[in-house]
Design a protein around this motif. Structure first.
Motif, mmCIF file in Angstrom:
data_model
loop_
_atom_site.group_PDB
_atom_site.id
_atom_site.type_symbol
_atom_site.label_atom_id
_atom_site.label_comp_id
_atom_site.label_asym_id
_atom_site.label_seq_id
_atom_site.Cartn_x
_atom_site.Cartn_y
_atom_site.Cartn_z
ATOM 1 N N ASP A 190 28.591 49.742 66.698
ATOM 2 C CA ASP A 190 28.334 50.619 65.553
ATOM 3 C C ASP A 190 26.964 50.357 64.947
ATOM 4 O OD1 ASP A 190 30.853 51.631 65.952
ATOM 5 O OD2 ASP A 190 31.791 50.545 64.300
ATOM 6 N N THR A 191 26.605 49.080 64.842
ATOM 7 C CA THR A 191 25.308 48.719 64.272
ATOM 8 C C THR A 191 24.167 49.245 65.131
ATOM 9 O OG1 THR A 191 26.228 46.702 63.291
ATOM 10 C CG2 THR A 191 23.839 46.778 63.600
ATOM 11 N N ARG A 214 23.158 41.363 62.953
ATOM 12 C CA ARG A 214 24.567 41.468 63.318
ATOM 13 C C ARG A 214 24.737 41.472 64.835
ATOM 14 N NH1 ARG A 214 26.962 46.330 59.464
ATOM 15 N NH2 ARG A 214 26.177 45.574 57.443
ATOM 16 N N GLN A 246 31.654 46.044 66.169
ATOM 17 C CA GLN A 246 30.647 45.965 65.106
ATOM 18 C C GLN A 246 29.244 46.079 65.676
ATOM 19 O OE1 GLN A 246 29.655 42.138 63.229
ATOM 20 N NE2 GLN A 246 30.046 43.081 61.244
ATOM 21 N N SER A 247 29.003 45.398 66.778
ATOM 22 C CA SER A 247 27.688 45.464 67.410
ATOM 23 C C SER A 247 27.384 46.877 67.878
ATOM 24 C CB SER A 247 27.634 44.489 68.587
ATOM 25 O OG SER A 247 26.358 44.493 69.192
#
Length: 513
Positions: A335-336, A300, A332-333
């Motif tokens: 959180d990942t 991701r 998103q990055s």
């Protein structure tokens, strides 16, 4: 006529479909505390520069304080019909104070410099959090025990057993890679921590702003001066995404080894039951699912980097709505990456290696053959290329007889047949995996003394980086506190020319904290 804050020239409102397609309130929730901070700093300087009067400034600051307290209590909700966090807060101010007062808050500002400022305020906190999470994992990996120093396992090249290493050597190798991630995060912070506020839409403004003062109130290191560049720039976000992708890849490589080495064919290590799951059909299975997900989800972070590069490459200077696509992907990055760092640290605490199995694999995979070649160079005076051929032929004959280097009598016979007799006790000492590990005494090698030195250097570097993170976090905390304290004082009637200099002094005077 549309009732949108930007709708003066429009005769009808956007449709519900357009609103749903363009709104960003679900993404902007993370920016809420930062937009409030920015609004307070902006209002203070509008008043300081005489752009708005003090009565309006006090009313605005009082309302912004109320909204921030509602936010802290979890009672502040963004409404989709107002599109984004900026228009939501402005509308909340106008609803309470009226258009004549509330409508002055956005003077000398655009959503273009506003959103860029908010994103930087948020991203720099993320970068500090990522540094801390990395440092926690580095410190854990660099805590090498005596067992870690004496437990051997094969090192691998080309996915084939190569030379023996210790668990401590493996741990510090990953810590070393993570240490570079910390340096990259720190470098990215430097370029993120620049203020675009005051650039307005793209060309600056005719109002007499003090961009340096707002930058200081917001804890920025400096102003990003060029207005067009300030509102157009997304390279700082791409740089951060690149660091997250590199960091994710480093975690993935560690996870891949754990997944592989947990398998029955290797049986080198085992993760705790709390980080594994079983099979719905096969009762014997223990699957290292956390490591598998870390490995999988790192993709991701790579995908986000590609998405951001693609989204930005075709956008001319000046804001375009393409650029609002930066945040959903970058979030998103973030959180990942952060969740992976934290779960890997927790899993690492449960990781156990099998010393017997590691040593066995070193023997059966001829991992100490290089030591025999080195011995012939040192003691028999032959060139390394000659000794390489000699030992290669010995290994080939051992394989043909389904023997290993552990079969010392056969090894001694084969080496003697090559014209270089070596006594069995000497061979036993040369070929023992633990002895080989302790023999690699060069800087950065596997010997216990070298690994301890490396681990100490990693911990020392980590302490220095952690002190820097703590200092920067204290700077940001102090800047926000000083800004809101100044706003409260001004709203309560304290003279701005007294409160604002004190706030600016508090931001820059680190020794007084």
């Amino acid at each position: 006529m549309t009732q949108k804050l930007w709708g003066g020239r429009f005769s009808e409102d956007i449709t519900s479909e357009v609103l749903e397609y363009t709104l960003t309130v679900d993404v902007d929730v993370r920016l809420l505390p930062h937009d409030l901070w920015q609004n307070v700093a902006h209002v203070l300087l509008l008043a300081q520069q005489g752009i708005i009067n003090m009565d309006a400034a006090r009313s605005l600051l009082n309302r912004l304080g109320e909204l921030d307290r509602e936010r802290e209590a979890g009672a502040l909700t963004l409404r989709p019909e107002y599109e984004d966090v900026h228009l939501n807060l402005e509308q909340m101010v106008i609803e309470k104070l009226g258009l004549d007062v509330g409508g002055r808050m956005h003077t000398a500002r655009s959503r273009n410099d506003q959103v860029s400022t908010d994103a930087r305020l948020y991203l720099r906190e993320v970068l500090l959090s990522a540094m801390t999470a990395n440092l926690d994992l580095i410190d854990l990996l660099a805590e090498v025990s005596d067992d870690d120093l004496t437990t051997v396992l094969p090192g691998y090249t080309h996915s084939q057993a190569a030379q023996p290493v210790s668990v401590a050597f493996w741990r510090t190798a990953h810590a070393s890679a993570l240490s570079r991630d910390v340096r990259r995060l720190r470098d990215a912070f430097d370029r993120v921590n620049e203020s675009p506020l005051g650039a307005c839409a793209l060309a600056g403004t005719s109002f007499n702003l003090d961009r340096d003062a707002t930058a200081r109130l917001l804890g920025f290191d400096r102003v990003l001066t060029h207005a067009l560049d300030a509102t157009s720039a997304r390279d700082h976000m791409i740089e951060a995404a690149a660091v997250f992708a590199l960091g994710g890849n480093n975690l993935s490589r560690m996870a891949e080894e754990i997944v592989m080495w947990s398998g029955h064919e290797y049986r080198l290590c085992e993760v705790g039951d709390a980080f594994s799951t079983g099979s719905s059909i096969m009762p014997q299975k223990k699957n290292p699912v956390v490591a598998e997900l870390v490995r999988g989800r790192s993709g991701r972070t790579v995908g986000v980097l590609m998405q951001l590069l693609t989204a930005v490459k075709g956008v001319t200077l000046g804001y375009s709505c393409d650029l609002q696509e930066d945040k959903p992907f970058l979030w998103q990055s973030i959180d990942t990456y952060l969740s992976a760092l934290r779960i890997v640290e927790a899993q690492t605490r449960t990781l156990r290696f099998d010393p017997g199995r590691g040593e066995e694999l070193c023997w059966v995979n001829f991992s100490t053959a290089t030591e025999l070649a080195n011995y012939l160079v040192a003691e028999a005076g032959v060139s390394f290329r000659e000794s390489h051929h000699v030992v290669g032929r010995v290994v080939g004959q051992l394989l043909a007889r389904q023997a290993t280097l552990r079969d010392l009598d056969l090894v001694a016979e084969l080496v003697a047949a090559e014209g270089y007799p070596v006594a069995e006790p000497v061979l036993r000492d040369i070929l023992a995996p633990r002895n080989a590990v302790n023999g690699y005494t060069s800087a950065g090698g596997t010997a216990a003394t070298s690994v301890r030195r490396t681990a100490a250097e990693l911990r020392e570097r980590s302490a220095e980086q952690r002190a820097w993170v703590d200092e920067r976090q204290a700077d940001l905390t102090a800047a926000r506190a000083a800004t809101f304290r100044c706003a409260e004082e001004v709203a309560a009637g304290v003279a701005l020319d007294k409160a604002l200099p004190a706030a600016l002094c508090a931001v820059t005077d680190k020794e007084s904290r």
